[in-house]
Design a protein around this motif. Structure first.
Motif, short mmCIF file in Angstrom:
data_model
loop_
_atom_site.label_atom_id
_atom_site.label_comp_id
_atom_site.label_asym_id
_atom_site.label_seq_id
_atom_site.Cartn_x
_atom_site.Cartn_y
_atom_site.Cartn_z
N GLN A 138 64.11 -112.13 -36.18
CA GLN A 138 64.62 -112.71 -37.41
C GLN A 138 63.56 -112.79 -38.50
OE1 GLN A 138 65.11 -115.48 -34.78
NE2 GLN A 138 67.17 -114.94 -34.16
N ILE A 139 62.28 -112.85 -38.10
CA ILE A 139 61.19 -113.04 -39.06
C ILE A 139 60.73 -111.73 -39.67
CG2 ILE A 139 58.80 -113.81 -39.27
CD1 ILE A 139 59.38 -115.87 -37.15
N LEU A 140 60.80 -110.62 -38.95
CA LEU A 140 60.26 -109.34 -39.42
C LEU A 140 60.73 -108.94 -40.82
CD1 LEU A 140 60.13 -107.07 -36.25
CD2 LEU A 140 58.23 -108.00 -37.56
N PRO A 141 62.01 -109.05 -41.16
CA PRO A 141 62.42 -108.65 -42.52
C PRO A 141 61.83 -109.53 -43.62
CG PRO A 141 64.33 -108.80 -41.07
CD PRO A 141 63.17 -109.35 -40.32
N GLN A 142 61.38 -110.75 -43.28
CA GLN A 142 60.88 -111.68 -44.28
C GLN A 142 59.38 -111.54 -44.52
OE1 GLN A 142 62.04 -115.49 -42.74
NE2 GLN A 142 64.18 -114.93 -42.63
N LEU A 143 58.67 -110.82 -43.64
CA LEU A 143 57.22 -110.71 -43.75
C LEU A 143 56.81 -109.61 -44.72
CD1 LEU A 143 56.14 -111.06 -40.03
CD2 LEU A 143 56.04 -112.79 -41.81
N LEU A 158 58.40 -124.57 -35.17
CA LEU A 158 59.49 -125.53 -35.36
C LEU A 158 60.54 -124.82 -36.20
CD1 LEU A 158 57.71 -128.91 -36.11
CD2 LEU A 158 58.86 -128.20 -34.04
N HIS A 159 61.67 -124.54 -35.58
CA HIS A 159 62.74 -123.78 -36.22
C HIS A 159 63.87 -124.74 -36.57
CE1 HIS A 159 65.49 -120.53 -37.07
NE2 HIS A 159 66.35 -121.02 -36.19
#
Length: 153
Positions: free
Chosen positions: A100-105, A67-68
């Motif tokens: 978009q998620i990779l930099p936040q992990l 859910l984005h």
């Protein structure tokens, strides 16, 4: 001035029945969801405040969907450990949001993501993927004992 009765009769038949007056538009009542009102009242009771500078939010579901919330409003009360996310979510696949998620992990999540990618390439269904993901579960919770806390030596 002389008026011809035949012309007057024709004009009366072709003219609209109502002459003059004002036109009143009907007001449309906007129905708001009662749940939203109850939610905000409950948040006010626990003294929740709006949290700024949050651009988007993602909630990962067990079936592999996300859910984005591209535009999200966050209200929270840290003392009560309660947060409310408002906005219009979009249901997306994890694969659509990976760039978009990779930099936040962090490093530990990248390993889980790599395993997930391998399983997707192997052609597993979302149910099989959810079953094979590591569950942060009961191994960290100690068993209860009959020892009383007041009787500590």
């Amino acid at each position: 001035m002389v008026v011809d009765p035949e012309k007057l009769a024709k004009l009366q038949k072709s003219a609209p029945k109502k002459v003059g007056g004002s036109r009143v538009k009907a007001k449309k009542a906007i129905k708001t969801d009662g749940d939203d009102t109850k939610l905000f009242e409950a948040l006010q009771k626990i003294k929740a405040t709006k949290i700024d500078n949050i651009e988007e939010a993602n909630f990962f579901r067990e079936d592999g969907k996300v859910l984005h919330f591209p535009r999200v409003g966050v209200t929270g009360a840290a003392a009560s450990n309660t947060f409310a996310f408002t906005g219009y979510p979009q249901e997306k696949d994890v694969t659509q949001l990976i760039p978009q998620i990779l930099p936040q992990l962090g490093a530990e999540n990248l390993e889980i993501l790599r395993k997930l990618a391998e399983q997707i390439q192997a052609g597993k269904t979302p149910e099989e993927l959810a079953a094979s993901m590591p569950q942060g579960g009961d191994e960290e919770i100690p068993d209860l004992t009959d020892q009383k806390f007041d009787d500590v030596e």
